[in-house]
Enzyme design. Sequence first.
Site, mmCIF file in Angstrom:
data_model
loop_
_atom_site.group_PDB
_atom_site.id
_atom_site.type_symbol
_atom_site.label_atom_id
_atom_site.label_comp_id
_atom_site.label_asym_id
_atom_site.label_seq_id
_atom_site.Cartn_x
_atom_site.Cartn_y
_atom_site.Cartn_z
ATOM 1 N N ARG A 139 8.659 0.273 -2.595
ATOM 2 C CA ARG A 139 8.175 -1.058 -2.933
ATOM 3 C C ARG A 139 9.333 -2.020 -3.198
ATOM 4 O O ARG A 139 10.406 -1.612 -3.635
ATOM 5 C CB ARG A 139 7.254 -0.987 -4.155
ATOM 6 C CG ARG A 139 5.932 -0.313 -3.856
ATOM 7 C CD ARG A 139 5.107 -0.082 -5.095
ATOM 8 N NE ARG A 139 5.644 0.983 -5.931
ATOM 9 C CZ ARG A 139 5.031 1.474 -6.994
ATOM 10 N NH1 ARG A 139 3.849 0.987 -7.352
ATOM 11 N NH2 ARG A 139 5.572 2.439 -7.696
ATOM 12 N N ASP A 164 9.707 5.937 -3.404
ATOM 13 C CA ASP A 164 9.093 4.647 -3.711
ATOM 14 C C ASP A 164 9.785 3.585 -2.867
ATOM 15 O O ASP A 164 10.992 3.375 -2.997
ATOM 16 C CB ASP A 164 9.235 4.320 -5.200
ATOM 17 C CG ASP A 164 8.266 3.241 -5.672
ATOM 18 O OD1 ASP A 164 8.020 2.291 -4.894
ATOM 19 O OD2 ASP A 164 7.759 3.336 -6.805
ATOM 20 N N THR A 184 2.651 -1.727 -17.925
ATOM 21 C CA THR A 184 3.013 -0.714 -16.941
ATOM 22 C C THR A 184 3.283 0.617 -17.620
ATOM 23 O O THR A 184 3.592 0.668 -18.812
ATOM 24 C CB THR A 184 4.263 -1.147 -16.140
ATOM 25 O OG1 THR A 184 4.506 -0.198 -15.097
ATOM 26 C CG2 THR A 184 5.489 -1.236 -17.022
ATOM 27 N N GLU A 227 0.833 -1.205 0.000
ATOM 28 C CA GLU A 227 0.000 0.000 0.000
ATOM 29 C C GLU A 227 0.871 1.259 0.000
ATOM 30 O O GLU A 227 1.909 1.316 0.666
ATOM 31 C CB GLU A 227 -0.890 -0.007 1.241
ATOM 32 C CG GLU A 227 -1.991 1.030 1.222
ATOM 33 C CD GLU A 227 -3.144 0.638 0.335
ATOM 34 O OE1 GLU A 227 -3.748 1.550 -0.264
ATOM 35 O OE2 GLU A 227 -3.467 -0.562 0.248
#
Length: 294
Positions: A196, A194, A217, A160
């Site tokens: 992730r 970011d 993407t 998330e």
Amino acid sequence: WQRRISPHLRLSLSLNAGGIAGGVSPDSLPADEPGEWSSEGRTEFIAECQLPTDKGMFRLRSYRYRGAKVVTRNGERVLEWIEMEPVVMVSGDVGKPRAESEGVPEGKGSNSEGVLVRVHDQCFTSEVLGSKRCDCKEQLDLALDYIKAHSGAIIYMPQEGRGIGLANKIAAYELQDGGLDTVDANRHLGFDDDERSYDCVPFILKDLGINSVELMTNNPYKINSLTDMGVKISSTTRSLVAPNKFNEKYLRTKANRMDHFLDLAPDPDTGSISSTDNALPAPSPPNGGVDAGT
């Protein structure tokens, strides 16, 4: 404002010039558990079922990942321990699970090359609550429709808010309500742009019998990250979603500050164009991508 600790945080380890101090090593964890270790962590297949949905029938496969990711905290590069349970939605005759592929030479499977794949990161606010602040739900719906029509797989990653967690994402939203964009809001809370991690993706693709992918993407960071991990990306397909009045600033920030490949009209205030003309670091197919806005 103070940074809230990520809900995925299990362990923080400092880095030094010689590498990771007290770092995570496959040798330091149980060797008899199922799955596969990489230098970053362990991924294992858990189960598969049939999943009937409004869009049709899919195969749903679940995995479990435990490992560490490198982030910046208070100016220092550290490792944060994370645990997540990715799932994969599969449509059509895509690759073969390893148990069914034994004896088949690598790269010889008829459905293993150029498989349409989207690596999609969880967005509770849009996908469950119906938020219009982003384009995540529309991209997920678009990908599901596309793999249903053409066969492929969606790797759904529970990460998330670009990896900072739901509570921190809402804290970032509050800062955006006060005028910051999505990048500056994350930084103000003490997070990277970011956070992730895609370290489990190579194992998942291998487990599915997929040797190369057509990646769906708009994000060069995702392409570069997966390529650096050894994922073979034969081509890319853009996932284009029309903006709305609530997410247009967010999409422009992704285009202008994070180099996402998006088709946006010139900004009426600045006249600047989004990164529409930026080339993705992998070749795109002749159709130029899938468009949900038309």
